[in-house]
Design a protein around this motif. Structure first.
Motif, short mmCIF file in Angstrom:
data_model
loop_
_atom_site.label_atom_id
_atom_site.label_comp_id
_atom_site.label_asym_id
_atom_site.label_seq_id
_atom_site.Cartn_x
_atom_site.Cartn_y
_atom_site.Cartn_z
N ASP A 60 84.96 -40.45 20.65
CA ASP A 60 85.75 -41.67 20.41
C ASP A 60 87.20 -41.32 20.09
O ASP A 60 87.50 -40.74 19.04
CB ASP A 60 85.12 -42.46 19.27
N SER A 62 89.56 -43.85 20.50
CA SER A 62 90.19 -45.17 20.51
C SER A 62 91.29 -45.29 19.46
O SER A 62 92.17 -46.15 19.56
CB SER A 62 89.14 -46.27 20.30
N TYR A 90 88.72 -48.34 27.24
CA TYR A 90 88.49 -48.89 25.90
C TYR A 90 88.70 -50.41 25.84
O TYR A 90 88.08 -51.09 25.02
CB TYR A 90 89.38 -48.19 24.87
#
Length: 431
Positions: A60, A62, A90
């Protein structure tokens, strides 16, 4: 006994060991975001590559979304592409991030570089978030009127994406009418092809609920429209030619003269290097002449040579696809292909699925003049290391024996199989 020595292994430099690496990436991206130093784009590329690689293996990242967007304020196409890939990934799963993406992508849709305009518009249409479709209408309208063909190509497909997200928004914005205008007036054949694809999907989807859509769909099959596409078919890409030919199959000519006109227009497509175009053209010829028995038989003769050429000149996958079509034609009219039986002889390096089709076709085309040579060839396959093919070849000899009057020579061949002392050969020969 002493315990084994413990070794400290540091994490691979290509993978982050925890949040600290992502945090470090975020810090480095933020430092480069406002920098104008020479070579800064190269440094950004290296960081972008790390972010994309982490994202690809499921880590991840993001949290660096804002920094990625800030660093993409550049004219570097490579950076733009990597950033669009990142934000698209995303934004699809996070509506909040998708909203942050809108302004960034809308700004790039007005960039001076047509490549960036097209890429941004493609990414904007790929967000696939129903709540944000109103932000897509403006850029799509501008893209459809763009003076660069690449941007128009992307915009047309963007309209189709919008239709699948929100039918109402697409119809209310009158995009089908704009696509129809481009279809009939745009000079770029890829734009025309994309418009044809999009309109077919839109009008086919709307035809069940709207009378106007039904009329528009029928307009695609009108004589002026079909001839407009046929007269430009040589300008289209191979994919687009297949799209046009698929539409022509659905057209109903007014009389036999029109049928011959269409076949004359498409005659040279049978010599095309692309197998899909040749097969699509053959389908048109066969479909148009279904009600004309004599001409239909002549079409078999006309399309035979191009199809046989494709079998021998392509990959095994292409050969199988063409052979599958030929198999249907051979079953319908075996006499047309009876003189070409040698084209169906198996090659040692062909895959089993190709050989199996050829054995079925050899069985179908065998007649009094070719039986001896075909059976001789089939007997060679009985010693094949591929046991299923060996079995099939023996069965083929038996089938040919059942459909011929003079079977003595064939029976002698079957008896010779019993002397090979192989269980599967003996079993098939006795059956």
């Amino acid at each position: 006994m002493a315990p084994p020595a413990q070794t400290n292994r540091s994490p691979s430099p290509s993978q982050p060991s925890g949040k600290s690496e992502v945090t470090d990436l975020k810090s480095q991206l933020r430092q480069l975001a406002g920098s104008r130093l020479p070579g800064v784009d190269d440094s950004k590329r290296e960081l972008f590559k790390k972010v994309i690689s982490y994202m690809t293996i499921g880590i991840d990242v993001s949290s660096v979304f804002g920094e990625m967007v800030m660093c993409s304020a550049t004219s570097d196409i490579v950076l733009k592409k990597m950033c669009y890939l990142y934000v698209g990934n995303y934004a699809k799963v996070n509506p909040d991030l998708a909203l942050l993406t809108i302004n960034f992508l809308q700004r790039d849709c007005k960039d001076e570089d047509p490549m960036i305009r097209g890429l941004a518009l493609r990414s904007l249409g790929s967000l696939n978030v129903a709540n944000l479709v109103e932000y897509l209408v403006g850029p799509l309208n501008a893209g459809l009127k763009d003076n660069n063909s690449y941007v128009r190509i992307v915009a047309v497909i963007g309209v189709l994406k919008l239709y699948h997200i929100s039918v109402t928004t697409c119809i209310d914005a009158d995009f089908p009418a704009v696509l129809k205008h481009l279809l009939l007036n745009d000079q770029d054949t890829q734009v025309v092809a994309n418009c044809l694809l999009a309109l077919q999907e839109i009008w086919n989807g709307e035809a069940s609920t709207s009378g106007d859509a039904m009329k528009e769909r029928e307009a695609l099959l009108s004589k002026p429209f079909i001839y407009y596409l046929l007269n430009r078919i040589k300008e289209f890409s191979e994919w687009a030619q297949c799209l046009v030919l698929d539409l022509v199959v659905k057209y109903v000519p007014a009389d036999s003269n029109e049928i011959f006109d269409i076949m004359n227009l498409l005659e040279d497509r049978l010599q095309h290097a692309n197998g899909a175009v040749v097969l699509a053209t053959a389908k048109v010829f066969l479909h148009l002449t279904l009600s004309m028995t004599d001409v239909h038989q002549q079409v078999y003769e006309r399309i035979k040579a191009p199809l046989l050429t494709l079998v021998s000149s392509g990959s095994p996958e292409q050969s199988y696809a063409v052979l599958s079509h030929l198999h249907l034609l051979v079953m319908r009219a075996p006499y047309v292909f009876s003189a070409d039986y040698k084209h169906f002889y198996c090659q040692y390096n062909e895959p089993s699925y190709v050989k199996k089709l050829k054995l079925e076709m050899l069985t179908a085309v065998a007649n009094e003049s070719s039986t001896y040579e075909i059976v001789t060839e089939l007997c060679e396959y009985a010693a094949n290391v591929d046991i299923p093919i060996a079995r099939e070849s023996i069965r083929a000899v038996g089938k040919i024996a059942l459909q011929q009057y003079d079977v003595n020579a064939i029976v002698d061949r079957l008896l010779q199989f019993l002397e090979m002392e192989k269980d599967y050969v003996t079993a098939e020969a006795l059956c």
